[in-house]
Scaffold this motif. Structure first.
Motif, PDB file in Angstrom:
ATOM      1  N   UNK A  11       0.807  -1.217   0.000  1.00 46.02           N
ATOM      2  CA  UNK A  11       0.000   0.000   0.000  1.00 46.02           C
ATOM      3  C   UNK A  11       0.842   1.271   0.000  1.00 46.02           C
ATOM      4  N   UNK A  12       2.096   1.172  -0.334  1.00 41.40           N
ATOM      5  CA  UNK A  12       2.930   2.358  -0.509  1.00 41.40           C
ATOM      6  C   UNK A  12       3.478   2.950   0.773  1.00 41.40           C
ATOM      7  N   UNK A  13       3.628   2.140   1.803  1.00 40.85           N
ATOM      8  CA  UNK A  13       4.243   2.615   3.033  1.00 40.85           C
ATOM      9  C   UNK A  13       3.300   3.254   4.029  1.00 40.85           C
ATOM     10  N   UNK A  14       2.012   3.315   3.712  1.00 43.09           N
ATOM     11  CA  UNK A  14       1.095   3.933   4.665  1.00 43.09           C
ATOM     12  C   UNK A  14       0.418   2.866   5.516  1.00 43.09           C
ATOM     13  N   UNK A  15       0.262   3.209   6.775  1.00 44.36           N
ATOM     14  CA  UNK A  15      -0.410   2.312   7.705  1.00 44.36           C
ATOM     15  C   UNK A  15      -1.799   2.889   7.968  1.00 44.36           C
ATOM     16  N   UNK A  16      -2.816   2.199   7.480  1.00 42.54           N
ATOM     17  CA  UNK A  16      -4.176   2.704   7.616  1.00 42.54           C
ATOM     18  C   UNK A  16      -5.089   1.609   8.145  1.00 42.54           C
ATOM     19  N   UNK A  17      -6.375   1.908   8.167  1.00 43.53           N
ATOM     20  CA  UNK A  17      -7.369   0.984   8.707  1.00 43.53           C
ATOM     21  C   UNK A  17      -7.386  -0.340   7.961  1.00 43.53           C
ATOM     22  N   UNK A  18      -7.322  -0.278   6.652  1.00 45.39           N
ATOM     23  CA  UNK A  18      -7.389  -1.503   5.860  1.00 45.39           C
ATOM     24  C   UNK A  18      -6.196  -2.410   6.153  1.00 45.39           C
ATOM     25  N   UNK A  19      -5.030  -1.826   6.268  1.00 51.92           N
ATOM     26  CA  UNK A  19      -3.830  -2.607   6.581  1.00 51.92           C
ATOM     27  C   UNK A  19      -3.982  -3.290   7.934  1.00 51.92           C
ATOM     28  N   UNK A  20      -4.464  -2.543   8.917  1.00 51.16           N
ATOM     29  CA  UNK A  20      -4.646  -3.089  10.255  1.00 51.16           C
ATOM     30  C   UNK A  20      -5.677  -4.206  10.287  1.00 51.16           C
ATOM     31  N   UNK A  21      -6.777  -4.012   9.572  1.00 50.33           N
ATOM     32  CA  UNK A  21      -7.827  -5.028   9.585  1.00 50.33           C
ATOM     33  C   UNK A  21      -7.368  -6.321   8.907  1.00 50.33           C
ATOM     34  N   UNK A  22      -6.646  -6.206   7.819  1.00 47.95           N
ATOM     35  CA  UNK A  22      -6.142  -7.400   7.137  1.00 47.95           C
ATOM     36  C   UNK A  22      -5.132  -8.133   8.015  1.00 47.95           C
ATOM     37  N   UNK A  23      -4.258  -7.388   8.653  1.00 47.13           N
ATOM     38  CA  UNK A  23      -3.272  -8.002   9.545  1.00 47.13           C
ATOM     39  C   UNK A  23      -3.954  -8.672  10.736  1.00 47.13           C
ATOM     40  N   UNK A  24      -4.956  -8.019  11.296  1.00 47.20           N
ATOM     41  CA  UNK A  24      -5.688  -8.598  12.419  1.00 47.20           C
ATOM     42  C   UNK A  24      -6.434  -9.862  12.019  1.00 47.20           C
ATOM     43  N   UNK A  25      -7.067  -9.821  10.851  1.00 47.73           N
ATOM     44  CA  UNK A  25      -7.786 -10.999  10.363  1.00 47.73           C
ATOM     45  C   UNK A  25      -6.817 -12.163  10.171  1.00 47.73           C
ATOM     46  N   UNK A  26      -5.691 -11.889   9.548  1.00 47.85           N
ATOM     47  CA  UNK A  26      -4.688 -12.943   9.333  1.00 47.85           C
ATOM     48  C   UNK A  26      -4.177 -13.521  10.638  1.00 47.85           C
ATOM     49  N   UNK A  27      -3.954 -12.662  11.631  1.00 47.47           N
ATOM     50  CA  UNK A  27      -3.476 -13.136  12.929  1.00 47.47           C
ATOM     51  C   UNK A  27      -4.523 -14.020  13.598  1.00 47.47           C
ATOM     52  N   UNK A  28      -5.784 -13.616  13.522  1.00 51.04           N
ATOM     53  CA  UNK A  28      -6.849 -14.418  14.122  1.00 51.04           C
ATOM     54  C   UNK A  28      -7.005 -15.762  13.452  1.00 51.04           C
ATOM     55  N   UNK A  29      -6.936 -15.772  12.130  1.00 48.47           N
ATOM     56  CA  UNK A  29      -7.054 -17.026  11.385  1.00 48.47           C
ATOM     57  C   UNK A  29      -5.899 -17.964  11.731  1.00 48.47           C
TER      58      UNK A  29
END
Length: 67
Positions: A11-29
């Protein structure tokens, strides 16, 4: 590399809501898969981790905006 790092690069170096949600989903899975949970629980864990991660991100964002 973790999911968050990969998404941040994509995503070009930006940390936003979408990045956090995808990372959280992956961690939970991954957490549920390691625990040996059934598929329905795996998806629910991913969703819960994503929502908790997003909530934490929003609170952190609001607190840093005040200073």
């Amino acid at each position: 590399m973790g999911i968050k790092c990969v998404m941040k690069k994509v995503r070009g170096g930006k940390e936003d809501s979408q990045t956090r949600m995808i990372a959280g989903f992956g961690a939970g899975v991954l957490f549920s898969l390691v625990c040996g949970d059934p598929p329905a629980v795996v998806i629910m864990s991913g969703v819960i981790f994503a929502l908790v991660g997003e909530g934490y991100f929003k609170v952190k964002e609001k607190l840093t905006a005040r200073t």
